[in-house]
Design an enzyme around this catalytic site. Structure first.
Site, PDB file in Angstrom:
ATOM      1  NE  ARG A   1      -1.536  -1.454   3.676  1.00 30.58           N
ATOM      2  CZ  ARG A   1      -1.716  -1.262   4.982  1.00 30.58           C
ATOM      3  NH1 ARG A   1      -2.851  -0.797   5.430  1.00 30.58           N
ATOM      4  NH2 ARG A   1      -0.745  -1.535   5.832  1.00 30.58           N
TER       5      ARG A   1
ATOM      6  CG  ASP B   1       5.433  21.493  14.524  1.00 26.65           C
ATOM      7  OD1 ASP B   1       6.275  21.530  15.433  1.00 26.65           O
ATOM      8  OD2 ASP B   1       4.810  20.457  14.239  1.00 26.65           O
ATOM      9  CG  ASN B   2       8.072  27.580  12.150  1.00 26.63           C
ATOM     10  OD1 ASN B   2       7.034  28.129  12.458  1.00 26.63           O
ATOM     11  ND2 ASN B   2       9.168  27.676  12.885  1.00 26.63           N
TER      12      ASN B   2
ATOM     13  CG  HIS C   1      18.051  32.504   9.058  1.00 25.89           C
ATOM     14  ND1 HIS C   1      17.070  31.987   8.249  1.00 25.89           N
ATOM     15  CD2 HIS C   1      18.606  33.528   8.363  1.00 25.89           C
ATOM     16  CE1 HIS C   1      17.026  32.668   7.109  1.00 25.89           C
ATOM     17  NE2 HIS C   1      17.948  33.607   7.156  1.00 25.89           N
TER      18      HIS C   1
ATOM     19  CE  LYS D   1      15.678  27.383  13.594  1.00 22.75           C
ATOM     20  NZ  LYS D   1      16.172  28.129  12.435  1.00 22.75           N
TER      21      LYS D   1
ATOM     22  CG  HIS E   1      19.074  25.291  10.217  1.00 18.78           C
ATOM     23  ND1 HIS E   1      17.900  25.629   9.572  1.00 18.78           N
ATOM     24  CD2 HIS E   1      19.350  24.020   9.848  1.00 18.78           C
ATOM     25  CE1 HIS E   1      17.496  24.590   8.860  1.00 18.78           C
ATOM     26  NE2 HIS E   1      18.360  23.613   9.003  1.00 18.78           N
TER      27      HIS E   1
ATOM     28  CE1 TYR F   1      11.901  26.831  11.572  1.00 18.06           C
ATOM     29  CE2 TYR F   1      11.489  26.230   9.281  1.00 18.06           C
ATOM     30  CZ  TYR F   1      11.610  27.195  10.273  1.00 18.06           C
ATOM     31  OH  TYR F   1      11.434  28.511   9.952  1.00 18.06           O
TER      32      TYR F   1
ATOM     33  CE  LYS G   1      15.167  36.987   6.633  1.00 17.67           C
ATOM     34  NZ  LYS G   1      14.525  36.762   7.894  1.00 17.67           N
ATOM     35  CG  ASP G   2      18.798  35.106   4.319  1.00 21.77           C
ATOM     36  OD1 ASP G   2      18.585  35.602   5.444  1.00 21.77           O
ATOM     37  OD2 ASP G   2      18.170  34.123   3.890  1.00 21.77           O
TER      38      ASP G   2
END
Length: 184
Positions: free
Chosen positions: A23, A48-49, A62, A72, A119, A132, A169-170
């Site tokens: 299955r 949770d994201n 980050h 995380k 991370h 995460y 921004k990064d």
């Protein structure tokens, strides 16, 4: 569920048990008791994201500073990413070192990124759904980061710079040597 320790203390690969038959398959992706017993932690995840990103999207590196630091537990629901954790704990013997791993919907691996780590990830497949769990709530005022292409870290992101899609921004994140004391 089994674990494998990485060279960075506290950064752990989690391999779920996968039960397959004609299955399809079943995976228990998280069990608080098993997780804490295996990782020897008392982590309790409170948020949770999930994100979806297309090929070449770079998210990171980050972290959350001080009392807002987050551990995380990350995984890929669909697609493949190169996931990277960088040890920012000033007293750690692996301070400034990184660990990278391919996470995908085919290997079903998870990575525990402890508090005190930066991370990030880059999407290697056409697109990727990334999930995460965090053990502390997001605090905008505690946001921090390190530039993904920092020469001191020398991370091999697999894709060339011209293939990367990076948020403004990064791109503006500081170099590793300029992040200062973070309270880890």
């Amino acid at each position: 569920m089994t674990i494998e320790h990485t060279p960075l203390e506290g950064c752990i690969i989690i391999k779920p048990n996968i039960f397959t038959d004609e299955r399809g398959f079943f995976i228990e992706t998280f069990n608080q008791k098993k997780f804490n017993d295996l990782t020897n932690t008392n982590s309790i995840f409170v948020q949770d994201n999930q994100s979806y990103s297309k090929h070449g999207v770079m998210r990171g590196l980050h972290f959350q500073k001080g009392g807002s630091a987050q551990a995380k537990l990350v995984r890929v629901l669909k697609g493949e990413v190169l996931d990277v954790a960088v040890d920012l704990r000033s007293g750690s013997k692996t301070y400034g070192q990184h660990f990278s791993i391919r996470l995908s919907d085919s290997n079903n691996l998870q990575l525990l990124v402890p508090r005190g780590f930066a991370h990030g990830f880059v999407v290697l497949s056409d697109g990727a759904a990334f999930q995460y769990k965090c053990d502390n709530y997001y605090d905008k005022s505690a946001e921090g980061g390190v530039h993904y292409a920092d020469p001191t870290l020398a991370i091999d992101w697999i894709l060339s710079n011209d293939q990367l899609i990076v948020a403004a921004k990064d791109i503006e994140l500081p170099a590793f040597e300029d992040i200062g004391e973070l309270g880890f």
